[in-house]
Scaffold this motif. Structure first.
Motif, PDB file in Angstrom:
ATOM      1  N   ARG A   1       0.821  -1.217   0.000  1.00 20.41           N
ATOM      2  CA  ARG A   1       0.000   0.000   0.000  1.00 20.41           C
ATOM      3  C   ARG A   1       0.846   1.254   0.000  1.00 20.41           C
ATOM      4  NH1 ARG A   1      -5.242   1.365   1.183  1.00 20.41           N
ATOM      5  NH2 ARG A   1      -5.597  -0.478  -0.100  1.00 20.41           N
ATOM      6  N   TYR A   2       1.986   1.252   0.690  1.00 18.88           N
ATOM      7  CA  TYR A   2       2.666   2.512   0.951  1.00 18.88           C
ATOM      8  C   TYR A   2       4.082   2.623   0.393  1.00 18.88           C
ATOM      9  CZ  TYR A   2      -1.189   3.297   4.177  1.00 18.88           C
ATOM     10  OH  TYR A   2      -2.437   3.454   4.718  1.00 18.88           O
ATOM     11  N   THR A   3       4.628   1.581  -0.206  1.00 19.46           N
ATOM     12  CA  THR A   3       5.980   1.713  -0.743  1.00 19.46           C
ATOM     13  C   THR A   3       5.943   1.680  -2.271  1.00 19.46           C
ATOM     14  OG1 THR A   3       6.456  -0.671  -0.754  1.00 19.46           O
ATOM     15  CG2 THR A   3       6.914   0.530   1.283  1.00 19.46           C
ATOM     16  N   PRO A   4       6.859   2.394  -2.917  1.00 13.17           N
ATOM     17  CA  PRO A   4       6.855   2.431  -4.387  1.00 13.17           C
ATOM     18  C   PRO A   4       7.418   1.162  -5.021  1.00 13.17           C
ATOM     19  CG  PRO A   4       8.667   3.742  -3.532  1.00 13.17           C
ATOM     20  CD  PRO A   4       7.866   3.316  -2.341  1.00 13.17           C
ATOM     21  N   ALA A   5       8.145   0.362  -4.253  1.00 10.47           N
ATOM     22  CA  ALA A   5       8.779  -0.842  -4.820  1.00 10.47           C
ATOM     23  C   ALA A   5       8.546  -2.024  -3.875  1.00 10.47           C
ATOM     24  CB  ALA A   5      10.266  -0.604  -5.041  1.00 10.47           C
ATOM     25  N   PRO A   6       7.314  -2.547  -3.827  1.00 10.60           N
ATOM     26  CA  PRO A   6       7.024  -3.629  -2.878  1.00 10.60           C
ATOM     27  C   PRO A   6       7.824  -4.900  -3.144  1.00 10.60           C
ATOM     28  CG  PRO A   6       5.195  -3.317  -4.411  1.00 10.60           C
ATOM     29  CD  PRO A   6       6.128  -2.175  -4.603  1.00 10.60           C
ATOM     30  N   LEU A   7       8.163  -5.160  -4.399  1.00 10.65           N
ATOM     31  CA  LEU A   7       8.929  -6.373  -4.686  1.00 10.65           C
ATOM     32  C   LEU A   7      10.355  -6.250  -4.155  1.00 10.65           C
ATOM     33  CD1 LEU A   7       7.735  -7.260  -8.295  1.00 10.65           C
ATOM     34  CD2 LEU A   7       6.865  -8.051  -6.087  1.00 10.65           C
ATOM     35  N   SER A   8      10.954  -5.101  -4.310  1.00  7.79           N
ATOM     36  CA  SER A   8      12.297  -4.877  -3.763  1.00  7.79           C
ATOM     37  C   SER A   8      12.266  -4.959  -2.239  1.00  7.79           C
ATOM     38  CB  SER A   8      12.837  -3.518  -4.206  1.00  7.79           C
ATOM     39  OG  SER A   8      12.940  -3.454  -5.611  1.00  7.79           O
ATOM     40  N   GLY A   9      11.242  -4.367  -1.647  1.00  5.97           N
ATOM     41  CA  GLY A   9      11.111  -4.447  -0.192  1.00  5.97           C
ATOM     42  C   GLY A   9      10.917  -5.874   0.283  1.00  5.97           C
TER      43      GLY A   9
END
Length: 368
Positions: free
Chosen positions: A179-187
């Motif tokens: 919901r809140y990060t631009p790169a959920p896959l990297s996170g």
């Protein structure tokens, strides 16, 4: 909710069947509970356990199925909810209400049941059955779904629920990432790498983190392949890769559990999903095991306490649990109880809680 991407059908029966078999594998692994002396493992004749020649894999490695659960959860959550959360098609309120209504009612019911049964068991034996920390402090941790967050002194109450406790943290991390990060896959990849690096320290949480997010990334990988290549070829290639990876692990890496949990289980889930067209005719017949998997997972320990009490009253010692009939009877009762629980408790209460939440939301909107 329908999948946010169309590389798979609305329901993957093969993954449902896998989840059901994994839940039963944990029950086989916990058959050793019947031979504990209080909270201490007693003299177990491992190869004398009932029908050992048939179910030896589950008796020896059934505990690993919990890590498989985490990989399954990650795969399914990335598939069903990731893009919906990122695009704000699914609200945070709806996401968490759906999760709460799914996991909490049965967790609470089995927690209360185990608390009462442990009182009865301790009254007869002077000690608890297998898990010793059944006090007020650990009761509060269980009440708030936090018995595996690092605050506990040991195993307590319906201890298999530790994985549910970790899942709650995973739901929160998953929601925040998508919901809140631009790169959920990297996170997700970063979280998985950190958890693999610290494992086995804080092993409950680290196992959950890298199992869940590696499972989610496995979905991303297989979905990418399915959008670019024929599903038939992707399924065949994934099946061969999975078989080769397991062979290499057995030959060279059997002493590295993190490889199994972080790589092989997610790869297995992805391969089974990719082969769903071939597996579906058979998997449809077993998908009901997936429907009752949550109930069978949470009900088996309280049922074990009842079985131990009955055995102590009517039989001389626990040797009865080496007989095949005891295994067949236990699993028959567990499966029937799980079916009834799923149909008459889980689903009705889940619908009721979700309806109440929708009505409350509608009321608040009207008041504004």
């Amino acid at each position: 909710m329908k999948p946010s991407l169309s590389v798979f059908p609305e329901r993957l029966y093969a993954l449902d069947a896998l989840r059901g078999l994994a839940a039963l594998a944990v029950v086989f692994w916990h058959w050793q509970h019947f031979f504990f002396l209080g909270s201490v493992p007693g003299p177990l004749l491992r190869e004398e356990q009932p029908l050992y020649s048939v179910f030896s894999l589950f008796y020896r490695h059934g505990g690993d199925a919990v890590s498989l659960f985490f990989s399954l959860s990650g795969f399914i959550f990335f598939w069903l909810f990731g893009q919906a959360l990122a695009r704000r098609e699914l609200s945070g309120r709806q996401f968490f209400i759906d999760r709460f209504s799914r996991i909490y009612p049965l967790h609470l019911a089995t927690f209360v049941a185990v608390a009462l049964l442990q009182k009865v068991y301790a009254g007869y034996t002077g000690h608890g059955f297998v898990y010793p920390f059944n006090d007020l402090y650990h009761g509060l941790l269980n009440l708030f779904l936090a018995p595996a967050w690092g605050f506990e002194q040991g195993w307590s109450f319906n201890a298999p629920a530790w994985s549910i406790s970790v899942e709650v943290l995973l739901y929160a991390a998953f929601f925040l990432l998508w919901r809140y990060t631009p790169a959920p896959l990297s996170g997700s990849a970063l979280l998985a790498l950190v958890a693999i690096w610290v494992f086995p320290a804080q092993y409950k949480i680290s196992l959950g983190v890298f199992g869940f997010f590696c499972g989610g990334l496995a979905y991303v990988g297989v979905a990418w392949l399915l959008r670019r290549f024929s599903g038939r070829w992707v399924g065949a290639a994934m099946a061969l890769a999975c078989a080769a990876a397991w062979w290499l692990f057995a030959a060279f890496g059997a002493d590295s559990p993190s490889i199994k949990f972080a790589l092989l289980f997610p790869l297995t889930v992805a391969a089974i999903a990719a082969c769903h067209r071939w597996l579906e005719p058979f998997a449809r017949r077993l998908a009901w095991l997936g429907d009752i998997s949550y109930a069978s997972y949470l009900l088996h320990f309280p049922l074990q306490i009842v079985a131990a009490l009955l055995a102590d009253k009517f039989f001389p010692g626990r040797a009865v649990f080496y007989h095949p009939w005891s295994l067949l009877l236990f699993f028959s009762v567990l499966i029937v109880a799980s079916l009834l629980c799923h149909l008459w408790f889980e689903r009705p209460l889940q619908r009721w809680l979700r309806q109440r939440a929708r009505h409350a939301a509608t009321g608040l909107a009207a008041a504004r």
